[in-house]
Design an enzyme around this catalytic site. Structure first.
Site, PDB file in Angstrom:
ATOM      1  N   LYS A  37      -6.622 -43.282 -12.804  1.00  0.00           N
ATOM      2  CA  LYS A  37      -8.040 -42.484 -12.018  1.00  0.00           C
ATOM      3  C   LYS A  37      -9.049 -40.913 -12.041  1.00  0.00           C
ATOM      4  CE  LYS A  37      -6.727 -44.305  -8.037  1.00  0.00           C
ATOM      5  NZ  LYS A  37      -5.558 -44.489  -8.309  1.00  0.00           N
TER       6      LYS A  37
ATOM      7  N   ARG B 208     -10.364 -47.895  -0.145  1.00  0.00           N
ATOM      8  CA  ARG B 208      -8.872 -48.545  -0.217  1.00  0.00           C
ATOM      9  C   ARG B 208      -8.255 -49.339   0.515  1.00  0.00           C
ATOM     10  NH1 ARG B 208      -6.188 -43.952  -2.991  1.00  0.00           N
ATOM     11  NH2 ARG B 208      -4.220 -44.138  -3.157  1.00  0.00           N
TER      12      ARG B 208
ATOM     13  N   ARG C  84       4.639 -37.483 -14.370  1.00  0.00           N
ATOM     14  CA  ARG C  84       3.678 -36.296 -14.106  1.00  0.00           C
ATOM     15  C   ARG C  84       3.296 -34.919 -13.622  1.00  0.00           C
ATOM     16  NH1 ARG C  84      -0.953 -39.015 -10.234  1.00  0.00           N
ATOM     17  NH2 ARG C  84       0.524 -39.386  -8.719  1.00  0.00           N
TER      18      ARG C  84
ATOM     19  N   ARG D 125       4.422 -34.197  -7.577  1.00  0.00           N
ATOM     20  CA  ARG D 125       4.025 -34.513  -6.789  1.00  0.00           C
ATOM     21  C   ARG D 125       5.034 -35.110  -5.588  1.00  0.00           C
ATOM     22  NH1 ARG D 125      -1.809 -38.236  -6.768  1.00  0.00           N
ATOM     23  NH2 ARG D 125      -0.188 -39.549  -5.339  1.00  0.00           N
TER      24      ARG D 125
ATOM     25  N   ARG E 238       4.188 -47.235  -3.385  1.00  0.00           N
ATOM     26  CA  ARG E 238       2.732 -47.557  -2.867  1.00  0.00           C
ATOM     27  C   ARG E 238       2.004 -48.851  -3.828  1.00  0.00           C
ATOM     28  NH1 ARG E 238       2.786 -42.190  -5.940  1.00  0.00           N
ATOM     29  NH2 ARG E 238       0.779 -41.778  -6.344  1.00  0.00           N
TER      30      ARG E 238
END
Ligand code: AP5
Ligand code: ZN
Length: 209
Positions: A13, A88, A123, A156, A167
């Site tokens: 996203k 969400r 990431r 993160r 998640r």
């Protein structure tokens, strides 16, 4: 242009948002980035949100709806905006509908879970801007540094594999129902519903664009 980007954690996203916001000249509204900024600043909201985010759970609907309502009244949203990570939950989508915020398109980015786990482990993000990289698939020009500012990239706190799995579970239970929410709205009342666009999110970043 008002766009919702819908997709699991790590679906891309944030990555595709960079391209879409430039194309349509609209700001990106990432509730995740807003919350991370609050955590970094140590505000009361940030202190409350940190434990929830580190556990991979969702921050309460009331808090998120309040944040978003305030954000979309700002001047830079006059021309539209792109929601990344909002709504969400069904109550968040209902709040948007009840507030009369007309959305032009919902873009679903679909990526399978194993691919997502691979993406999250590599990431790296630039905390100041939210710009996102991947060690292998979308590497920065200089290792460990943001392309624009040259500042350090970080990993993160919620990107450990266990948290990512939590998640993904939260996504399946609380966010995935929005897919049929928007599709069935379109079937019932195409004139008022946002256009629904499905994108298979596996492939290079440029192919998906
Ligand atoms: P948030 O920041 O929104 O995280 P998320 O939805 O879990 O999504 P991510 O940011 O992890 O993934 P992304 O889809 O943006 O993928 P990216 O482009 O980075 O939310 C964080 C937390 O805040 C939530 O867990 C919750 O606690 C809270 N929160 C936020 N909004 C909330 C709300 N509305 N309600 C309640 N709580 C809320 O890509 C991932 C990686 O893959 C990158 O390394 C990237 O370079 C790479 N990549 C991207 N595309 C490709 C490709 N095509 N091929 C290969 N690699 C790729
Ligand atoms: Zn993101």
């Amino acid at each position: 242009m008002r766009i919702i980007l819908l997709g699991a954690p790590g679906a891309g996203k944030g990555t595709q948002a960079q391209y879409l916001t430039e194309k349509f000249n609209i700001p990106q509204i990432s509730t995740g980035d807003m919350l991370r900024a609050a955590v970094k600043a140590g505000t009361p909201l940030g202190i409350k949100a940190k434990a929830v985010m580190d556990a991979g759970q969702l921050v309460s609907d009331d808090i998120i709806i309040g944040l978003v309502q305030e954000r979309i009244t700002q001047e830079d949203c006059a021309n539209g905006f792109l929601f990344d990570g909002f709504p969400r939950t069904i109550p968040q989508a209902d709040a948007l509908k009840e507030a009369g915020v007309q959305i032009d398109a919902v873009i679903e980015i679909d990526v399978d879970n194993e691919e997502i786990i691979k993406r999250m482990s590599g990431r790296r993000v630039h905390p100041g801007s939210g710009r996102t990289y991947h060690l292998l698939f979308n590497a920065p020009k200089v290792e460990g540094k943001d392309d624009v500012t040259g500042e350090d990239l970080i990993q993160r706190a919620d990107d450990q594999e266990d948290t990512v799995r939590a998640r993904l579970k939260v996504y399946d239970e609380q966010t995935a129902p929005l897919i049929s929410y928007y599709k069935s709205w379109g079937e019932a009342d195409a004139a008022s519903a946002p256009r629904y666009v499905y994108i298979q999110g596996v492939g290079s970043v440029d192919q998906i664009r």
